[in-house]
Design a protein around this motif. Structure first.
Motif, PDB file in Angstrom:
ATOM      1  N   SER A  88     -16.681  34.073 -10.334  1.00  0.00           N
ATOM      2  CA  SER A  88     -17.196  35.352  -9.806  1.00  0.00           C
ATOM      3  C   SER A  88     -17.712  36.214 -10.951  1.00  0.00           C
ATOM      4  O   SER A  88     -18.708  36.930 -10.783  1.00  0.00           O
TER       5      SER A  88
ATOM      6  N   ASP B  63     -20.902  34.059  -3.186  1.00  0.00           N
ATOM      7  CA  ASP B  63     -19.558  33.870  -3.739  1.00  0.00           C
ATOM      8  C   ASP B  63     -18.611  33.435  -2.622  1.00  0.00           C
ATOM      9  O   ASP B  63     -18.136  34.268  -1.845  1.00  0.00           O
ATOM     10  N   GLU B  64     -18.373  32.153  -2.523  1.00  0.00           N
ATOM     11  CA  GLU B  64     -17.548  31.559  -1.464  1.00  0.00           C
ATOM     12  C   GLU B  64     -17.940  32.111  -0.094  1.00  0.00           C
ATOM     13  O   GLU B  64     -17.094  32.588   0.655  1.00  0.00           O
TER      14      GLU B  64
HETATM   15 MG   LIG Z   1     -13.999  34.294  -7.471  1.00  0.00          MG
END
Ligand SMILES: [Mg+2]
Ligand SMILES: Nc1ncnc2c1ncn2[C@@H]1O[C@H](COP(=O)(O)OP(=O)(O)OP(=O)(O)O)[C@@H](O)[C@H]1O
Length: 272
Positions: free
Chosen positions: A44, A166-167
């Motif tokens: 991240s 991000d995911e």
């Molecule tokens: Mg992360």
């Protein structure tokens, strides 16, 4: 000539804690880069650098050869695992709002013809993500998958060149994830996006990306775990049929390479 997106000897440190070290990356325009690695590896953090939310403590990042300013701009859009849509706004207003903020920085509202144009753009984008029939719903009335479609529409309405994920599908059921994979692959191609996607799902990383990066630590000091940061330990280019960025269909040995890469990467992740 420099790459579309280029990171040179990039470090991220918080006080004396090194999170990322010596990141050197050249990303071509139109690439779909999956980023995997153990929790806390700095995935991240890497996305935040490219988003311009954080600046590296050392090194440089350039976009089209121009140093990236440490601020978010419309070149880059982002979707998180759990995002913040505005609960009091409908799907349509949530999407129009992004344009209003961009085009009317001081009051955050558009009026008359410019608002009508923004609404038409938002409707088109919502159609593209499959929410064309849900314009007047509120987020609380929608499933997780629909909410992520809205998050994607919000990110894409500003026509970014780079989409950072991000995911994005981490909280969704497997069936819904599959639909989202198809959607994101289509949008990648339709909008000629360069995508960087962080995921914990290795299958997803290989299924969607045409390049898979693994972030991890090469070095570890048990007495000072903060001393060394993670870097790119594997960087696997993939070729496959049907991927817009691939020039040619993969030869059988390339498919074999792909499988081998997958098993190497799974070993790395399992060892952590
Ligand atoms: Mg992360
Ligand atoms: N603002 C901050 N101050 C101090 N440390 C931070 C800060 N932001 C992140 N870190 C640390 O940086 C490291 C990397 O965090 P990051 O969130 O980038 O990891 P990640 O790979 O995305 O992990 P996950 O897979 O769990 O999401 C972590 O050890 C985290 O504690």
């Amino acid at each position: 000539m420099s790459a579309f997106l280029s990171l040179r000897d990039v470090w991220v440190e918080y006080g004396d804690k090194v999170v990322l070290e010596r990141i050197n990356l050249d990303i071509a325009e139109g690439a779909f880069v999956s980023v995997i690695g153990p929790s806390g590896a700095g995935k991240s953090s890497l996305l935040r650098l490219v988003l311009g939310q954080d600046a590296p403590t050392r090194g440089s990042i350039t976009l089209d050869g121009v140093p990236l300013k440490p601020e978010c701009d419309s070149n880059r859009g982002v979707v998180f695992q759990r995002y913040s849509v505005f609960p009091h706004l409908t799907v349509l207003d949530n999407t129009v709002f992004g344009l209003e903020c961009e085009r009317s920085r001081f009051i955050g509202r558009l009026f008359g013809a410019s608002r009508r144009a923004a609404i038409a753009e938002a409707e088109e984008m919502l159609q593209a993500v499959g929410l064309g029939d849900s314009l007047h719903l509120y987020p609380a009335q929608m499933s997780g998958g629909m909410q992520q479609r809205l998050a994607i529409a919000q990110a894409l309405i500003k026509r970014p060149r780079i989409l950072l994920l991000d995911e994005p599908f981490g909280a969704l059921d497997p069936g819904i994830r599959n639909d989202m994979h198809k959607l994101i692959t289509r949008l990648w191609s339709d909008y000629s996006l360069t995508v960087m996607m962080v995921t914990h799902d290795i299958g997803e990383a290989f299924a969607l990306g045409n390049r898979v990066l693994t972030l991890d630590k090469w070095r570890h000091d048990p007495h000072a775990p903060q001393r060394y940061g993670a870097t790119v330990v594997y960087d696997l280019p993939l070729t496959r049929k049907g991927a817009p960025a691939a020039d040619t269909a993969p030869a059988p040995h390339e498919e074999a390479d792909r499988e081998e890469s997958l098993s190497i990467t799974i070993d790395i992740i399992d060892n952590n």
